[in-house]
Every structure is written in C-alpha cells, then in structure tokens.
Design an enzyme around this catalytic site. Structure first.
Site, PDB file in Angstrom:
ATOM      1  N   ARG A   1      -2.186  11.694  -9.389  1.00 54.00           N
ATOM      2  CA  ARG A   1      -3.239  11.589  -8.376  1.00 54.00           C
ATOM      3  C   ARG A   1      -3.931  12.941  -8.159  1.00 54.00           C
ATOM      4  NH1 ARG A   1      -6.668  11.460  -5.426  1.00 54.00           N
ATOM      5  NH2 ARG A   1      -6.929  10.578  -3.354  1.00 54.00           N
TER       6      ARG A   1
ATOM      7  N   ARG B   1       0.817  -1.211   0.000  1.00 49.42           N
ATOM      8  CA  ARG B   1       0.000   0.000   0.000  1.00 49.42           C
ATOM      9  C   ARG B   1       0.855   1.269   0.000  1.00 49.42           C
ATOM     10  NH1 ARG B   1      -1.304   2.572   4.931  1.00 49.42           N
ATOM     11  NH2 ARG B   1      -0.568   0.728   5.976  1.00 49.42           N
TER      12      ARG B   1
ATOM     13  N   TYR C   1     -12.174  -3.632   8.396  1.00 50.83           N
ATOM     14  CA  TYR C   1     -12.584  -2.289   7.948  1.00 50.83           C
ATOM     15  C   TYR C   1     -14.105  -2.217   7.801  1.00 50.83           C
ATOM     16  CZ  TYR C   1      -7.683  -1.301   6.948  1.00 50.83           C
ATOM     17  OH  TYR C   1      -6.339  -1.086   7.079  1.00 50.83           O
TER      18      TYR C   1
ATOM     19  N   ASP D   1      -6.931  -1.098  -4.539  1.00 58.92           N
ATOM     20  CA  ASP D   1      -6.918  -1.103  -3.080  1.00 58.92           C
ATOM     21  C   ASP D   1      -7.747  -2.274  -2.574  1.00 58.92           C
ATOM     22  OD1 ASP D   1      -5.938   0.743  -0.754  1.00 58.92           O
ATOM     23  OD2 ASP D   1      -7.899   0.001  -0.161  1.00 58.92           O
TER      24      ASP D   1
ATOM     25  N   ARG E   1       3.330   6.724  -3.356  1.00 56.21           N
ATOM     26  CA  ARG E   1       3.156   8.091  -2.860  1.00 56.21           C
ATOM     27  C   ARG E   1       4.443   8.887  -2.706  1.00 56.21           C
ATOM     28  NH1 ARG E   1      -0.886   8.964   1.878  1.00 56.21           N
ATOM     29  NH2 ARG E   1       0.282   7.289   2.837  1.00 56.21           N
TER      30      ARG E   1
HETATM   31  O1  1CP Z   1      -0.439  -1.756   3.656  1.00 56.81           O
HETATM   32  C1  1CP Z   1      -0.872  -2.897   3.820  1.00 56.81           C
HETATM   33  O2  1CP Z   1      -0.982  -3.436   4.917  1.00 56.81           O
HETATM   34  C2  1CP Z   1      -1.279  -3.640   2.565  1.00 56.81           C
HETATM   35  C3  1CP Z   1      -2.730  -3.938   2.420  1.00 56.81           C
HETATM   36  C4  1CP Z   1      -3.592  -2.698   2.221  1.00 56.81           C
HETATM   37  C5  1CP Z   1      -4.372  -2.019   3.180  1.00 56.81           C
HETATM   38  C6  1CP Z   1      -4.469  -2.315   4.660  1.00 56.81           C
HETATM   39  C7  1CP Z   1      -3.817  -2.069   0.970  1.00 56.81           C
HETATM   40  C8  1CP Z   1      -3.192  -2.512  -0.302  1.00 56.81           C
HETATM   41  N1  1CP Z   1      -4.736  -1.093   1.170  1.00 56.81           N
HETATM   42  C9  1CP Z   1      -5.105  -0.991   2.519  1.00 56.81           C
HETATM   43  C10 1CP Z   1      -6.124  -0.063   3.086  1.00 56.81           C
HETATM   44  C11 1CP Z   1      -5.778   1.372   2.902  1.00 56.81           C
HETATM   45  N2  1CP Z   1      -5.648   1.986   1.690  1.00 56.81           N
HETATM   46  C12 1CP Z   1      -5.542   2.350   3.896  1.00 56.81           C
HETATM   47  C13 1CP Z   1      -5.703   2.135   5.393  1.00 56.81           C
HETATM   48  C14 1CP Z   1      -4.448   1.685   6.043  1.00 56.81           C
HETATM   49  C15 1CP Z   1      -4.598   1.587   7.555  1.00 56.81           C
HETATM   50  O3  1CP Z   1      -5.591   1.056   8.055  1.00 56.81           O
HETATM   51  O4  1CP Z   1      -3.658   2.015   8.236  1.00 56.81           O
HETATM   52  C16 1CP Z   1      -5.217   3.562   3.250  1.00 56.81           C
HETATM   53  C17 1CP Z   1      -4.849   4.879   3.862  1.00 56.81           C
HETATM   54  C18 1CP Z   1      -5.274   3.303   1.835  1.00 56.81           C
HETATM   55  C19 1CP Z   1      -5.087   4.315   0.757  1.00 56.81           C
HETATM   56  C20 1CP Z   1      -4.154   3.954  -0.343  1.00 56.81           C
HETATM   57  N3  1CP Z   1      -4.174   2.775  -1.046  1.00 56.81           N
HETATM   58  C21 1CP Z   1      -3.191   4.823  -0.899  1.00 56.81           C
HETATM   59  C22 1CP Z   1      -2.892   6.239  -0.453  1.00 56.81           C
HETATM   60  C23 1CP Z   1      -3.949   7.195  -0.879  1.00 56.81           C
HETATM   61  C24 1CP Z   1      -3.600   8.114  -2.020  1.00 56.81           C
HETATM   62  O5  1CP Z   1      -4.422   9.010  -2.230  1.00 56.81           O
HETATM   63  O6  1CP Z   1      -2.607   8.033  -2.713  1.00 56.81           O
HETATM   64  C25 1CP Z   1      -2.593   4.117  -1.978  1.00 56.81           C
HETATM   65  C26 1CP Z   1      -1.534   4.612  -2.921  1.00 56.81           C
HETATM   66  C27 1CP Z   1      -3.235   2.816  -2.042  1.00 56.81           C
HETATM   67  C28 1CP Z   1      -2.967   1.754  -3.063  1.00 56.81           C
HETATM   68  C29 1CP Z   1      -2.746   0.359  -2.595  1.00 56.81           C
HETATM   69  N4  1CP Z   1      -3.285  -0.224  -1.469  1.00 56.81           N
HETATM   70  C30 1CP Z   1      -2.834  -1.518  -1.347  1.00 56.81           C
HETATM   71  C31 1CP Z   1      -2.012  -1.798  -2.471  1.00 56.81           C
HETATM   72  C32 1CP Z   1      -1.292  -3.097  -2.715  1.00 56.81           C
HETATM   73  C33 1CP Z   1      -1.992  -0.633  -3.273  1.00 56.81           C
HETATM   74  C34 1CP Z   1      -1.394  -0.478  -4.667  1.00 56.81           C
HETATM   75  C35 1CP Z   1       0.077  -0.400  -4.705  1.00 56.81           C
HETATM   76  C36 1CP Z   1       0.609   0.997  -4.567  1.00 56.81           C
HETATM   77  O7  1CP Z   1       0.543   1.568  -3.493  1.00 56.81           O
HETATM   78  O8  1CP Z   1       1.101   1.483  -5.574  1.00 56.81           O
END
Ligand code: 1CP
Length: 318
Positions: free
Chosen positions: A15, A2, A126, A52, A6
């Site tokens: 974004r 995740r 969640y 996500d 960024r």
């Molecule tokens: O981090 C982990 O534990 C991996 C599993 C996971 C989780 C818990 C993903 C995979 N998403 C999430 C939920 C999530 N998504 C949260 C909550 C985390 C928490 O409870 O602490 C949040 C804040 C997000 C938002 C998110 N998802 C962002 C940031 C927002 C933004 O505007 O840029 C991003 C970039 C993602 C993408 C994402 N989520 C997960 C993956 C494998 C990916 C794609 C890969 C990548 O980041 O490029």
C-alpha cells in the site's frame, strides 16, 4: 471485512507504494496481490476481493477521496441527483473485474473468492452525508424530506450494484457479499423500506442472472430485526459482534447459513479471552451451517500471531 489487510506488514508495504487508496483498488495487479496475501499467510478457506464499497459512487461520477487517518470524503449530492452518471464507468468496473479474474486465476480451485458491494442504503449514506457519521443523520433526514429523490437514488444504486456484482461474477467470483454496515441506525419500518426490500431486489436479480453464485448479506447493527432478513433469497446471513448468535441460530430458518461473529477485540487481546470467544462461537452455532468470521473488520493493531492461533484453534476442532 473492511481493512482486513491493514494488520499485515506485507499489505502495508504494498500500500505504501501507491499514494491513493482508490488508485490501489483500480490497479488489477495490486488489488489481486492484496487479495491473495492473507491466503498465502494463513491458508484461509476463502479470499475477499480487495476493493471498496465506495468504488460504486466513484464509478458513478461522484468525487470520492480517502484522506489518511480521516476516512472517506465524498462531495455531497444535490437532491436532484444532478451530476450522477446513469450507469457505472465501464473502464473502472473493468479494472475491478480484472483484479477479480487475476485473483481467481492465482487462487487454488478449492478456495472460494468472495466479491462484494455495499448495500444501497449504506452506499447512499456516504453519498448523501459526504463521509462517515455514527448516526447517519444527514441521509436519514434526506430520506424523510425527499422520499421520491431518495427512492430514485436507491433504485439507481440497486441497478449499479447488481451491474458491479455481475462484473465480478463474470470475472470468476464464487460468492458475493452485500455489506449493509449502516442498516442498524434505522427504525424498523425504514429498515424494511430502505434496506431489506432493495437488497431483496438485488438478490432476486442475481439469482436470475447467476444462479450458481452464493450470496451473503451482512446487515450490521440490526439486533433483533435480523429476523426481517429471514425470508430473503440469500444463502447466508452475516452477524455482527453485538448480535445474539444463539438467539439468531434459534430464530432464523434452519436452511439459512449463519456467518460470524467473533469480537475483533478478542482477537486483539488474544490469550484466554480469545480462547473463550472461540469456544463460545462454536457453542452458539453448534447445530447450524456456519461460516466462521469476525463480527466486523480486523482492526489494524491486531497481532498477526493471534490470527495464526485462531486459525489453528478452528482447524484443530475440525
Ligand atoms: O467495514 C464494513 O462495515 C464493511 C463494509 C465497508 C465499508 C463501510 C467496506 C468494505 N468499505 C467501507 C467504507 C470504508 N472504506 C471506510 C469508512 C468506514 C467508516 O465509515 O467507518 C474506510 C476508512 C475505508 C478504507 C478501506 N477500505 C481500507 C483502509 C484504507 C487503507 O489505506 O488501507 C481498506 C483496506 C479497505 C478495503 C475494503 N473495504 C471493504 C472491504 C470488504 C475491503 C476489502 C477487504 C480487505 O480489507 O482486505
């Protein structure tokens, strides 16, 4: 992991053009582009689909919002699961699949494309809690108080998550990863019941339906209970930052590939701390099939040059 993108200025620019994070995930053009950005810059061996884990509750009809700086917000579920659709919204799944197909078409053939979903327990945390919480009290209490309803939710998520992964597989992903980010909060009996067993069922189904696809399971925070995952029909197990990598390498079946687990903060720090962390990881996994990775997501303040240096160090050691 995740938030992998960024720290990249090109991700932040892309974004910024889209007000809603979920709309970004459902745009095949934007999601495919965000998938490829880190590969263009660093030539990594594999790309992870930009999406996500909370796409699954959203596509099951639960209201999901991402508030800037606050993380996800979901409208908490009622114990009778009223309001949840029996299966995923096909249009939404189709958009994620199209992003995967585009990314696969643009990636060179020797690069792997990783699709993913959250494990049922983590997604349920969640859905029940309505957002993020360090100890996940709401979902743990729900599971104790309403075990039948909770089992029904987990079963619904097993089915929906397999469907979500199969849509990505049909679109061309080579590997799937199941993120159980909140597995570590559970006592061992509950861990087996709500994490290991449902993930095992998903893997069995995927083996039957897509025997060519490789699988990685990432149960964050489980400590020495990692051994409970040793018998699952997956190809690789992801280790989090706090996992004892050397112990895991000794305790888990030798046919199981391990992935991990450099501290994301060593990558922020760089310098001698990063060099040491890389050397330590190489030592820990020396005798194993190993996929280098961080122990959790790249944090946004990570200097881009440190990632470049990490790739060079790993490649240089051949
Ligand atoms: O981090 C982990 O534990 C991996 C599993 C996971 C989780 C818990 C993903 C995979 N998403 C999430 C939920 C999530 N998504 C949260 C909550 C985390 C928490 O409870 O602490 C949040 C804040 C997000 C938002 C998110 N998802 C962002 C940031 C927002 C933004 O505007 O840029 C991003 C970039 C993602 C993408 C994402 N989520 C997960 C993956 C494998 C990916 C794609 C890969 C990548 O980041 O490029």
């Amino acid at each position: 992991m995740r938030q992998a993108g960024r720290y990249l200025p090109e991700y932040r620019a892309l974004r910024a053009g889209c007000p809603s994070f979920l709309a970004f995930c459902y745009s095949p053009e934007l999601a495919a582009e965000a998938t490829l950005q880190p590969i263009r810059r660093f030539d990594f061996d594999a790309a992870i689909l930009f999406s996500d884990i909370l796409v699954v509750p959203d596509a099951l009809g639960q209201e999901v919002r991402f508030e800037a700086g606050e993380g996800p917000r979901l409208r908490p579920l009622e114990p009778d699961l009223e309001g949840l659709a029996p299966s995923l919204n096909p249009r939404k799944v189709g958009q994620v699949a199209e992003a995967a197909a585009r990314a696969r078409a643009l990636l060179s053939p020797e690069k792997a494309l990783i699709g993913f979903c959250g494990a049922p327990w983590t997604v349920a945390s969640y859905m029940i809690g309505g957002g993020s919480s360090p100890d996940q009290q709401a979902v743990r209490l729900f599971a104790y108080r309403h075990p039948d309803a909770f089992k029904a939710l987990i079963d619904r998520l097993v089915e929906a998550s397999v469907a979500f992964l199969m849509a990505q597989v049909d679109a061309g992903v080579d590997v799937i990863q199941i993120f159980d980010s909140w597995a570590g909060v559970l006592p061992t009996g509950e861990l087996r019941r709500w994490c290991v067993e449902p993930v095992g069922r998903m893997l069995q189904e995927l083996r039957l339906r897509a025997p060519h696809v490789k699988s990685i399971v990432f149960p964050r925070g489980v400590g020495n209970r990692l051994t409970a995952y040793g018998d699952l029909p997956c190809h690789a197990l992801g280790l989090d930052t706090a996992a004892d990598a050397a112990l895991a390498a000794r305790a888990l079946p030798s046919g199981l590939t391990l992935q991990g687990n450099l501290d994301p903060l060593a990558l922020v720090a760089g310098g001698a701390a990063l060099d040491e962390a890389i050397a330590q990881a190489q030592e820990n996994f020396r005798d194993r099939a190993w996929i280098f990775n961080l122990g959790h997501g790249v944090v946004p303040e990570t200097p881009v040059e440190h990632v470049q240096k990490l790739v060079e160090a790993l490649r240089g050691s051949g």
